[in-house]
Design an enzyme around this catalytic site. Structure first.
Site, PDB file in Angstrom:
ATOM      1  N   PHE A 124       0.870  -1.175   0.000  1.00 29.19           N
ATOM      2  CA  PHE A 124       0.000   0.000   0.000  1.00 29.19           C
ATOM      3  C   PHE A 124       0.903   1.220   0.000  1.00 29.19           C
ATOM      4  O   PHE A 124       1.807   1.333   0.837  1.00 29.19           O
ATOM      5  CB  PHE A 124      -0.892  -0.026   1.249  1.00 29.19           C
TER       6      PHE A 124
ATOM      7  N   GLY B 239       0.775   4.167   0.981  1.00 32.14           N
ATOM      8  CA  GLY B 239       0.864   4.978   2.184  1.00 32.14           C
ATOM      9  C   GLY B 239       1.834   4.445   3.218  1.00 32.14           C
ATOM     10  O   GLY B 239       2.190   5.148   4.163  1.00 32.14           O
ATOM     11  N   SER B 240       2.290   3.217   3.065  1.00 33.20           N
ATOM     12  CA  SER B 240       3.180   2.589   4.041  1.00 33.20           C
ATOM     13  C   SER B 240       4.645   2.886   3.728  1.00 33.20           C
ATOM     14  O   SER B 240       5.135   2.529   2.650  1.00 33.20           O
ATOM     15  CB  SER B 240       2.964   1.073   4.046  1.00 33.20           C
ATOM     16  N   PRO B 241       5.389   3.506   4.659  1.00 33.66           N
ATOM     17  CA  PRO B 241       6.820   3.715   4.442  1.00 33.66           C
ATOM     18  C   PRO B 241       7.570   2.403   4.238  1.00 33.66           C
ATOM     19  O   PRO B 241       8.514   2.347   3.445  1.00 33.66           O
ATOM     20  CB  PRO B 241       7.276   4.413   5.738  1.00 33.66           C
TER      21      PRO B 241
END
Length: 219
Positions: free
Chosen positions: A9, A11-13
């Protein structure tokens, strides 16, 4: 080469750190979005491949592994034409591992603490959490005092993990180049990597839009 599939995803670092590694290695892969906001990570079909219901997960010809640090070490060890991204030399690798542990134990938790109130619908963020971020910036600047990269003079997977998180924290407080010149220079250097924008920069749009739409105050 076996087919690589990355479940993640944007948005995940942690996911973006793996995307940076895949890009640096020049590997072809299929990217399957797991929409955390829609709860897709909790669906039975995903739990079969990752009981921890986290992202990222890497599938390599039927072999499944999660945790971004483990995934990146695996990718370099198996597919790297050289070992500079995750060196075989024990002392050099120990420094990379230390930075990876700093990422998971300090940097990530600091970033989560800043974002948590906004995710919960609140608008006030305690000043202590910004003080903790300043301490992170000081530490990273210290790591870079005599090195071009966070774990030495070569680019490593530690750089990918740190930059992936910092692109979230700078939404709350930019790196002050007058206070942290080494860190500011490193951020610029990493952002100029030929694959950076595709693997990390442009993928921050969703997170950036969410945080920028929320006005917060420091208390």
């Amino acid at each position: 080469m076996a087919k690589l599939i990355l479940y993640g995803f944007d948005g995940s670092p942690a996911v973006r750190a793996v995307l940076l590694t895949l890009s640096a290695l020049g590997l072809e892969f299929e990217y399957r979005i797991v929409n955390l906001m829609a709860g897709e990570h909790l669906k039975p079909e995903y739990l079969k491949i990752n009981p921890q219901h986290t992202v990222p997960t890497l599938e390599d010809d039927g072999f499944l592994i999660n945790d971004s640090h483990a995934i990146n070490a695996y990718l370099v060890s198996k597919y790297g034409k050289e070992d500079t991204l995750y060196p075989k030399d024990l002392q050099k690798r120990a420094i990379v591992d230390q930075r990876l542990h700093y990422d998971s134990s300090v940097l990530v938790s600091t970033a989560r603490a800043l974002a948590a109130p906004l995710v919960e619908g609140k608008t006030e963020i305690p000043k202590a959490r910004f003080d903790a971020l300043e301490e992170v910036y000081r530490t990273l600047d210290a790591f870079l005092q005599s090195n071009d990269f966070v774990a030495g003079n070569n680019l490593t997977i530690a750089d990918f993990h740190v930059i992936a998180v910092l692109t979230s924290t700078v939404l709350f407080r930019e790196v002050d180049a007058t206070k942290y010149p080494k860190l500011a220079g490193w951020v610029l250097r990493i952002s100029r990597l030929p694959y950076y924008e595709e693997a990390n920069g442009s993928r921050m749009e969703l997170v950036a839009n969410i945080f920028k739409s929320k006005k917060f105050t420091i208390v």
